[in-house]
Design a protein around this motif. Structure first.
Motif, PDB file in Angstrom:
ATOM      1  N   ARG A 192      -0.057  16.247  -8.343  1.00 27.88           N
ATOM      2  CA  ARG A 192       0.316  17.271  -7.363  1.00 27.88           C
ATOM      3  C   ARG A 192       1.629  17.939  -7.745  1.00 27.88           C
ATOM      4  O   ARG A 192       1.843  19.130  -7.474  1.00 27.88           O
ATOM      5  N   ASN A 193       2.520  17.180  -8.387  1.00 30.62           N
ATOM      6  CA  ASN A 193       3.800  17.716  -8.835  1.00 30.62           C
ATOM      7  C   ASN A 193       3.646  18.513 -10.118  1.00 30.62           C
ATOM      8  O   ASN A 193       4.351  19.512 -10.338  1.00 30.62           O
ATOM      9  N   MET A 194       2.719  18.094 -10.985  1.00 30.97           N
ATOM     10  CA  MET A 194       2.542  18.727 -12.295  1.00 30.97           C
ATOM     11  C   MET A 194       1.685  19.993 -12.257  1.00 30.97           C
ATOM     12  O   MET A 194       1.942  20.950 -12.996  1.00 30.97           O
ATOM     13  N   ILE A 195       0.647  19.997 -11.441  1.00 33.81           N
ATOM     14  CA  ILE A 195      -0.333  21.090 -11.456  1.00 33.81           C
ATOM     15  C   ILE A 195       0.315  22.467 -11.262  1.00 33.81           C
ATOM     16  O   ILE A 195      -0.021  23.410 -11.989  1.00 33.81           O
ATOM     17  N   PRO A 196       1.252  22.638 -10.327  1.00 36.25           N
ATOM     18  CA  PRO A 196       1.853  23.977 -10.184  1.00 36.25           C
ATOM     19  C   PRO A 196       2.582  24.451 -11.435  1.00 36.25           C
ATOM     20  O   PRO A 196       2.697  25.669 -11.658  1.00 36.25           O
ATOM     21  N   ARG A 197       3.049  23.506 -12.270  1.00 38.86           N
ATOM     22  CA  ARG A 197       3.758  23.879 -13.498  1.00 38.86           C
ATOM     23  C   ARG A 197       2.802  24.027 -14.681  1.00 38.86           C
ATOM     24  O   ARG A 197       3.193  24.516 -15.745  1.00 38.86           O
TER      25      ARG A 197
ATOM     26  N   SER B 217      -0.648   8.458  -9.914  1.00 37.11           N
ATOM     27  CA  SER B 217      -1.249   9.561 -10.664  1.00 37.11           C
ATOM     28  C   SER B 217      -1.534  10.745  -9.755  1.00 37.11           C
ATOM     29  O   SER B 217      -1.310  11.912 -10.143  1.00 37.11           O
ATOM     30  N   GLN B 218      -2.046  10.487  -8.560  1.00 36.60           N
ATOM     31  CA  GLN B 218      -2.267  11.566  -7.582  1.00 36.60           C
ATOM     32  C   GLN B 218      -0.969  12.312  -7.283  1.00 36.60           C
ATOM     33  O   GLN B 218      -0.916  13.545  -7.304  1.00 36.60           O
ATOM     34  N   LEU B 219       0.070  11.532  -6.981  1.00 34.00           N
ATOM     35  CA  LEU B 219       1.358  12.130  -6.628  1.00 34.00           C
ATOM     36  C   LEU B 219       1.924  12.913  -7.801  1.00 34.00           C
ATOM     37  O   LEU B 219       2.456  14.025  -7.633  1.00 34.00           O
ATOM     38  N   ALA B 220       1.804  12.354  -9.003  1.00 34.77           N
ATOM     39  CA  ALA B 220       2.311  13.043 -10.190  1.00 34.77           C
ATOM     40  C   ALA B 220       1.534  14.330 -10.441  1.00 34.77           C
ATOM     41  O   ALA B 220       2.121  15.372 -10.757  1.00 34.77           O
TER      42      ALA B 220
ATOM     43  N   THR C 258       0.814  -1.221   0.000  1.00 33.55           N
ATOM     44  CA  THR C 258       0.000   0.000   0.000  1.00 33.55           C
ATOM     45  C   THR C 258       0.846   1.268   0.000  1.00 33.55           C
ATOM     46  O   THR C 258       0.380   2.323  -0.444  1.00 33.55           O
ATOM     47  N   ASP C 259       2.092   1.173   0.475  1.00 31.77           N
ATOM     48  CA  ASP C 259       2.964   2.355   0.486  1.00 31.77           C
ATOM     49  C   ASP C 259       4.000   2.314  -0.631  1.00 31.77           C
ATOM     50  O   ASP C 259       4.894   3.154  -0.688  1.00 31.77           O
ATOM     51  N   GLY C 260       3.870   1.351  -1.551  1.00 30.11           N
ATOM     52  CA  GLY C 260       4.866   1.201  -2.603  1.00 30.11           C
ATOM     53  C   GLY C 260       4.915   2.374  -3.561  1.00 30.11           C
ATOM     54  O   GLY C 260       5.994   2.818  -3.971  1.00 30.11           O
ATOM     55  N   ALA C 261       3.753   2.883  -3.953  1.00 34.70           N
ATOM     56  CA  ALA C 261       3.708   3.990  -4.906  1.00 34.70           C
ATOM     57  C   ALA C 261       4.376   5.239  -4.323  1.00 34.70           C
ATOM     58  O   ALA C 261       5.166   5.915  -4.998  1.00 34.70           O
TER      59      ALA C 261
END
Length: 255
Positions: A132-137, A127-130, A72-75
């Motif tokens: 959050r990283n992409m949206i500000p850019r 996808s969630q983590l990505a 569950t914490d792998g991603a």
């Protein structure tokens, strides 16, 4: 006017390709690196050292990572490693997957849970983590690897079919939410490809014949057959494409 071929370039982009130690993922990682991306190559049970080494030897840029996406914490573990090493993710390819073959009435809940975790929950987490990283850019690309069983039920693979049906719907849901934020979310549905996941089918003379008879191209797909579709959906060439599931199947779905 911009040269159309330049739309496919990925210079100065960072791409994370899950499940890229071998097979389809390795072919995708190689294609993105050839287009100029720095590629984070992921292995589930082992680091994707061979893929990264081959890319680097050919003049590309790649790094190897390992994380267990059945946990569950792998991603989160994987994504944090990539951020620590490469600072950001511009392209996410959710390719890692597993399959469990058994009669539906005999599937243990632990096997069901493992397939859903690897094939559906971990891609959602990544996808969630990505995002959050992409949206500000204000830009980013997410490509999920679906399946013909996103459309069909299959036999003796209920968890896999459920996960791949889910990944198709997840692709559309995320595309709807993130398109206004500059992120395109699409999926590729490979047909029958010659990989370790399909070794049993290839070795079964009857099933192999039946499969080939249904494919208009009359052959199994090879990993490199996926490279063009992955590059298109990862590049600026697909900036007005989102929420779509692109079949790469030798014509199977059109039969």
């Amino acid at each position: 006017m911009q040269n159309a071929l330049d739309l496919f370039r990925l210079d100065n982009k960072v791409a994370l390709v899950s499940g890229s130690a071998s097979g389809l993922g390795a072919a995708i990682a190689t294609a993105l690196a050839q287009a100029g991306a720095t590629v984070a190559c992921h292995g589930n049970r082992r680091p994707a050292d061979d893929t990264a080494a081959a890319i680097n030897a050919a003049g590309g840029k790649a790094h190897a990572f390992q994380a267990d996406l059945s946990a569950t914490d792998g991603a989160e573990h994987l994504f944090n490693q990539v951020l620590a090493s490469l600072s950001r993710v511009d392209i996410l390819i959710n390719n890692a997957g597993t399959i469990h073959r058994a009669a539906a009435e005999e599937v243990a809940l632990e096997d069901w849970d493992r397939v859903l975790q690897v094939n559906l929950t971990s891609p959602f987490q990544l996808s969630q983590l990505a995002a959050r990283n992409m949206i500000p850019r204000g830009h980013g690309k997410i490509v999920n690897i679906a399946s013909l069983l996103s459309f069909q039920g299959g036999i003796r693979v209920p968890a896999y079919s459920a996960s791949k049906g889910g990944i198709a719907q997840l692709t559309k849901a995320l595309a709807n939410e993130w398109a206004p934020k500059g992120i395109q979310v699409n999926a590729i549905a490979p047909g029958y490809f010659a990989t370790t996941n399909t070794e049993a089918l290839q070795a079964d003379e009857t099933r192999n014949r039946q499969i080939l008879e249904r494919i208009p191209a009359a052959r199994w797909g090879q990993p490199q057959d996926l490279a063009g579709a992955a590059l298109f959906l990862s590049s600026a060439a697909s900036d007005y494409v989102t929420g779509t599931i692109l079949t790469v199947d030798g014509g199977w779905m059109g039969r």
